[in-house]
Design a protein around this motif. Sequence first.
Motif, short mmCIF file in Angstrom:
data_model
loop_
_atom_site.label_atom_id
_atom_site.label_comp_id
_atom_site.label_asym_id
_atom_site.label_seq_id
_atom_site.Cartn_x
_atom_site.Cartn_y
_atom_site.Cartn_z
N PRO A 55 0.84 -1.21 0.00
CA PRO A 55 0.00 0.00 0.00
C PRO A 55 0.87 1.25 0.00
CG PRO A 55 -0.66 -1.54 1.74
CD PRO A 55 0.62 -2.05 1.17
N ILE A 56 0.29 2.35 -0.43
CA ILE A 56 1.04 3.61 -0.53
C ILE A 56 1.61 4.05 0.81
CG2 ILE A 56 -0.97 5.12 -0.28
CD1 ILE A 56 1.88 5.73 -2.72
N LYS A 57 0.87 3.83 1.91
CA LYS A 57 1.38 4.20 3.24
C LYS A 57 2.65 3.42 3.58
CE LYS A 57 -1.78 5.40 6.50
NZ LYS A 57 -2.86 5.18 7.48
N HIS A 58 2.65 2.13 3.26
CA HIS A 58 3.84 1.32 3.52
C HIS A 58 5.00 1.80 2.66
CE1 HIS A 58 5.62 -2.60 4.86
NE2 HIS A 58 6.44 -2.28 3.88
N ALA A 59 4.71 2.17 1.41
CA ALA A 59 5.76 2.66 0.51
C ALA A 59 6.41 3.93 1.07
CB ALA A 59 5.18 2.92 -0.87
N ILE A 60 5.60 4.83 1.60
CA ILE A 60 6.15 6.07 2.18
C ILE A 60 7.01 5.75 3.40
CG2 ILE A 60 5.53 8.25 3.30
CD1 ILE A 60 5.11 8.20 0.25
N ARG A 61 6.56 4.79 4.23
CA ARG A 61 7.38 4.39 5.39
C ARG A 61 8.72 3.82 4.93
NH1 ARG A 61 2.30 2.59 7.60
NH2 ARG A 61 2.76 0.47 6.93
N MET A 62 8.71 3.05 3.85
CA MET A 62 9.97 2.50 3.33
C MET A 62 10.90 3.62 2.87
SD MET A 62 8.51 -0.78 1.21
CE MET A 62 10.11 -1.38 0.68
N LEU A 63 10.34 4.66 2.26
CA LEU A 63 11.15 5.80 1.83
C LEU A 63 11.71 6.56 3.03
CD1 LEU A 63 8.92 7.09 -1.10
CD2 LEU A 63 11.18 6.03 -1.30
N LEU A 64 10.88 6.76 4.05
CA LEU A 64 11.34 7.47 5.24
C LEU A 64 12.45 6.71 5.96
CD1 LEU A 64 7.93 8.78 6.62
CD2 LEU A 64 9.81 10.15 5.69
N ARG A 65 12.34 5.37 6.02
CA ARG A 65 13.36 4.54 6.67
C ARG A 65 14.59 4.35 5.78
NH1 ARG A 65 9.45 0.24 7.28
NH2 ARG A 65 11.10 -1.02 6.39
N GLN A 66 14.51 4.82 4.54
CA GLN A 66 15.59 4.75 3.56
C GLN A 66 15.99 3.31 3.22
OE1 GLN A 66 18.69 7.31 5.06
NE2 GLN A 66 17.54 9.16 4.54
N VAL A 67 15.01 2.41 3.21
CA VAL A 67 15.29 1.04 2.78
C VAL A 67 14.96 0.88 1.29
CG1 VAL A 67 14.91 0.00 5.04
CG2 VAL A 67 13.00 0.17 3.45
N ALA A 68 14.30 1.90 0.72
CA ALA A 68 13.96 1.87 -0.69
C ALA A 68 14.08 3.28 -1.26
CB ALA A 68 12.54 1.34 -0.90
N ILE A 128 12.80 5.70 -4.88
CA ILE A 128 11.82 5.75 -5.96
C ILE A 128 12.48 5.38 -7.27
CG2 ILE A 128 10.27 7.24 -7.26
CD1 ILE A 128 9.77 8.78 -4.67
N HIS A 129 11.92 4.39 -7.93
CA HIS A 129 12.41 3.95 -9.24
C HIS A 129 11.57 4.58 -10.35
CE1 HIS A 129 14.54 1.30 -11.98
NE2 HIS A 129 13.39 0.96 -12.52
N GLU A 130 10.26 4.72 -10.08
CA GLU A 130 9.35 5.34 -11.04
C GLU A 130 8.25 6.04 -10.24
OE1 GLU A 130 6.27 3.81 -14.45
OE2 GLU A 130 8.08 2.63 -14.11
N ALA A 131 7.89 7.24 -10.68
CA ALA A 131 6.89 8.02 -9.95
C ALA A 131 5.92 8.68 -10.93
CB ALA A 131 7.56 9.08 -9.09
N GLU A 132 4.78 9.08 -10.39
CA GLU A 132 3.81 9.82 -11.20
C GLU A 132 4.24 11.27 -11.26
OE1 GLU A 132 -0.32 9.39 -10.37
OE2 GLU A 132 -0.08 7.27 -9.84
N PRO A 133 4.29 11.84 -12.44
CA PRO A 133 4.72 13.25 -12.54
C PRO A 133 3.67 14.19 -11.95
CG PRO A 133 4.01 12.41 -14.68
CD PRO A 133 3.98 11.25 -13.72
N ASP A 134 4.14 15.28 -11.37
CA ASP A 134 3.29 16.36 -10.86
C ASP A 134 2.38 15.97 -9.70
OD1 ASP A 134 4.42 17.92 -12.87
OD2 ASP A 134 2.84 17.38 -14.29
N ARG A 135 2.64 14.85 -9.02
CA ARG A 135 1.85 14.48 -7.83
C ARG A 135 2.82 14.26 -6.69
NH1 ARG A 135 -2.37 9.97 -8.34
NH2 ARG A 135 -2.87 10.81 -6.32
N LEU A 136 2.59 14.95 -5.59
CA LEU A 136 3.48 14.87 -4.44
C LEU A 136 2.75 14.36 -3.21
CD1 LEU A 136 5.40 18.25 -4.73
CD2 LEU A 136 6.21 16.00 -5.39
N ILE A 137 3.49 13.64 -2.36
CA ILE A 137 3.04 13.29 -1.02
C ILE A 137 4.10 13.87 -0.10
CG2 ILE A 137 2.61 11.43 0.62
CD1 ILE A 137 1.75 9.69 -1.67
N GLY A 138 3.83 15.02 0.46
CA GLY A 138 4.85 15.72 1.24
C GLY A 138 6.01 16.09 0.34
N VAL A 139 7.21 15.63 0.69
CA VAL A 139 8.39 15.94 -0.11
C VAL A 139 8.65 14.89 -1.19
CG1 VAL A 139 9.51 17.23 1.75
CG2 VAL A 139 9.92 14.78 1.53
N PHE A 140 7.88 13.80 -1.17
CA PHE A 140 8.11 12.71 -2.11
C PHE A 140 7.14 12.79 -3.29
CE2 PHE A 140 9.27 10.86 2.05
CZ PHE A 140 10.60 10.60 1.79
#
Length: 147
Positions: free
Chosen positions: A18-31, A33-45
């Motif tokens: 889920p997207i919430k888990h993905a954001i937690r992975m980014l915050l913990r720096q275990v992952a 971003i390989h591909e993202a949607e352009p022009d859509r942000l979740i906070g700084v990501f």
Amino acid sequence: MDAVLVLNADLGPLHRVPIKHAIRMLLRQVAEIHEAEPDRLIGVFPMPKVLRLVRYVVTRWRYTNGPAWSKSGVLRRDDRRCGYCLGVATTVDHIVPRARGGRNTWQNTISACYSCNQRKADLTLAEAGMQLLLQPSVPTWLGTMQR
């Protein structure tokens, strides 16, 4: 978007989260971003579509057996189509009935609509005068990543 694909460090698919888990992975720096949607942000990501793990995770177990059997897995495998009439399936039927020794396996179960499941009951295909229009198969991990 309901799920984010997670890739291993070697770019092999692992699973969806889920997207919430993905954001937690980014915050913990275990992952990252390989591909993202352009022009859509979740906070700084940017809104991630695909994440790549920073370190390689050994997944030998993933290639020895396919996914475990489940009713929801059978319905997903058959795209919720009845194996007997190709209508909308809501249940799972055992090709060899459980009362006759059939087991919960990928090869012995097929998605079925309620009326076909009731018609077949505890009979074999020949006894019920029915035939399979879909052939049951054992899903692979790669097949589950593509959904």
